[in-house]
Design an enzyme around this catalytic site. Sequence first.
Site, short mmCIF file in Angstrom:
data_model
loop_
_atom_site.label_atom_id
_atom_site.label_comp_id
_atom_site.label_asym_id
_atom_site.label_seq_id
_atom_site.Cartn_x
_atom_site.Cartn_y
_atom_site.Cartn_z
N GLU A 126 50.07 -52.71 5.09
CA GLU A 126 49.02 -52.46 6.09
C GLU A 126 48.34 -53.79 6.34
O GLU A 126 47.55 -54.25 5.51
CB GLU A 126 48.00 -51.45 5.55
CG GLU A 126 48.56 -50.08 5.21
CD GLU A 126 48.78 -49.21 6.44
OE1 GLU A 126 48.61 -49.69 7.58
OE2 GLU A 126 49.13 -48.04 6.24
N CYS A 165 39.96 -53.18 9.54
CA CYS A 165 41.25 -53.54 10.15
C CYS A 165 41.40 -52.94 11.53
O CYS A 165 41.81 -53.61 12.46
CB CYS A 165 42.38 -53.09 9.23
SG CYS A 165 42.27 -51.37 8.79
P1 NAD Z 1 44.22 -61.18 1.84
O1 NAD Z 1 45.63 -61.06 2.30
O2 NAD Z 1 43.64 -62.53 1.72
O3 NAD Z 1 44.06 -60.52 0.39
C1 NAD Z 1 44.42 -59.18 0.14
C2 NAD Z 1 44.81 -59.04 -1.31
O4 NAD Z 1 46.02 -59.75 -1.58
C3 NAD Z 1 43.78 -59.60 -2.30
O5 NAD Z 1 43.68 -58.70 -3.40
C4 NAD Z 1 44.39 -60.91 -2.72
O6 NAD Z 1 43.98 -61.38 -3.99
C5 NAD Z 1 45.86 -60.54 -2.75
N1 NAD Z 1 46.79 -61.68 -2.66
C6 NAD Z 1 46.59 -62.89 -2.09
N2 NAD Z 1 47.73 -63.64 -2.20
C7 NAD Z 1 48.65 -62.88 -2.84
C8 NAD Z 1 50.01 -63.07 -3.23
N3 NAD Z 1 50.66 -64.20 -2.96
N4 NAD Z 1 50.64 -62.05 -3.85
C9 NAD Z 1 50.02 -60.88 -4.10
N5 NAD Z 1 48.72 -60.64 -3.77
C10 NAD Z 1 48.05 -61.62 -3.14
O7 NAD Z 1 43.39 -60.22 2.80
P2 NAD Z 1 41.79 -59.97 2.78
O8 NAD Z 1 41.15 -61.18 3.40
O9 NAD Z 1 41.37 -59.47 1.47
O10 NAD Z 1 41.68 -58.72 3.79
C11 NAD Z 1 41.45 -58.88 5.15
C12 NAD Z 1 42.71 -58.59 5.94
O11 NAD Z 1 43.21 -57.30 5.61
C13 NAD Z 1 42.45 -58.54 7.43
O12 NAD Z 1 43.50 -59.17 8.12
C14 NAD Z 1 42.45 -57.06 7.75
O13 NAD Z 1 42.74 -56.72 9.07
C15 NAD Z 1 43.47 -56.55 6.78
N6 NAD Z 1 43.27 -55.13 6.53
C16 NAD Z 1 44.22 -54.25 6.97
C17 NAD Z 1 44.03 -52.88 6.78
C18 NAD Z 1 45.06 -51.88 7.26
O14 NAD Z 1 45.00 -50.74 6.85
N7 NAD Z 1 45.99 -52.28 8.07
C19 NAD Z 1 42.90 -52.42 6.12
C20 NAD Z 1 41.95 -53.36 5.69
C21 NAD Z 1 42.17 -54.70 5.88
#
Ligand code: NAD
Length: 469
Positions: free
Chosen positions: A243, A277
């Site tokens: 997502e 999101c």
């Molecule tokens: P992010 O991708 O920076 O981080 C998300 C998670 O991934 C965190 O827990 C982070 O520590 C982890 N992570 C980072 N690098 C990783 C790796 N290499 N391997 C595994 N895990 C890793 O995102 P964010 O800034 O926390 O969230 C915001 C983004 O999420 C926005 O783009 C938003 O639109 C999206 N979002 C989507 C939905 C949906 O349902 N589609 C819902 C909420 C947020």
Amino acid sequence: MHIYRNTVDGTLTEPANHYEIFNPANMQSLGFAPESDEQEVDRAVQSAVDAQKSWAKRSDQERRDIVQKVAHILEENSEYLAELITREQGKPLSGLGSRFEMQACVGWTQVPASLELNPEVVYEDDERKDTLHRVPLGVVAAIAPWNWPLMIAIWQIIPAIRMGNTVVLKPSEYTPIATLEMIRLINQVLPAGVLNTVTGDGNIGSKLTHHPDISKIMFTGSEATGRRIIEASARNLSPITLELGGNDAAIVMPGTNIKAIAMDLFWGAFLNAGQTCACIKRLYVHDTDYEEVMSELSSIAGQMKIGDGMDESVLIGPLQNSMQFEKVKELISDAQKNGCDVREFGNVPDKGYFLPLTLVGDIKDGQRLVDEEQFGPVLPIIQYSELSDAIASANGLEAGLGASLWAHNTADANELAPRLEAGTVWINQHGAIHPMVPFGGNKASGYGVEFGIEGLKAVTQGRTISIKK
Ligand code: NAD
């Protein structure tokens, strides 16, 4: 100062390291979050592996009953957890804030517990009978973001355990503590090892998703991280639910009663100060409606109280972290430099990551605030003359999470809806998710769906039993 703990094998663990968490509304310390090391990731996955077989052997009814007990625990502790969410994430207690997030946690736990996913006879004739069973995958790695930290964790965890998997969850490093408290509480009714946590940044996330004993990855977050998750999944051939980010367009069709939809448009865009999101991130309005849309949204924005969400009269909180705060400021200043009409509303406290509610007119496709996901309290409003151009604009980006059409006549909107390239197309509403209705992205917003029966299937694998008669 309190040190929050991970739960591994039903027990709170002693952290190898810890780091301080600050309230984004006033920069006060909230205590310390644990930081897992690689050994803790191994222990958490091992505990999930050890618990999985016996958890899967329990009857479906037993697991459903336990998940209902989880819902009860969430309900009983919702005020405690809502206050922690407000202090840590920033969204207000009131309105569509942290109490609302807790209600969603309860609902998204009760619904998967109430659904039936029975074996299905897919073919039968005189010679054979073929039945498709749904069996658990094993250990699920769940990686959550910081915007709706508890609700999104629940979306990942509950269907997985309901179907007989066990879970290792890694909350975002920005918002770990409310999640850790929720998991500690839920563990009171779960067998040890069914639901474990690890904490830390992307390196720990990466260690978890690359672990050889992971059978499925549930990921919500940015597109860039999503691509790394896909690479990690190759190691175990783990299926993934991705997502990712959105840049949702809303199109107001000519002839729509603007006054009647203005409040829904406002919250469609500014829910959680835009850190959602599936918020409206680009609003397309017909030339003839532009002034009225600007004026109605300005009048609503002007009434909203911005501030520390512990104050019950506040409806808009801060940005959650400095990275996001700086990013949104940069997009607004880019629009300013390009001569857009930038209108700011609300009194913003001095401390904390607060921004005014910002409406931006005289802006076009191709500018950064339109083309990049802002994820903050700012909305670009773009004029169109022909509906077909607005649809082309809505479809013009790689993101395809949600989209909406706003119309006087819903039949007209319904006819256009299939032309919008998004996982969900809402009509006269935006972001109206429901635990029974599959939700997921198209194009660069990810793949796989959550919620409803489809969401349960996504945390299982098919096993067909074929009998010769
Ligand atoms: P992010 O991708 O920076 O981080 C998300 C998670 O991934 C965190 O827990 C982070 O520590 C982890 N992570 C980072 N690098 C990783 C790796 N290499 N391997 C595994 N895990 C890793 O995102 P964010 O800034 O926390 O969230 C915001 C983004 O999420 C926005 O783009 C938003 O639109 C999206 N979002 C989507 C939905 C949906 O349902 N589609 C819902 C909420 C947020």
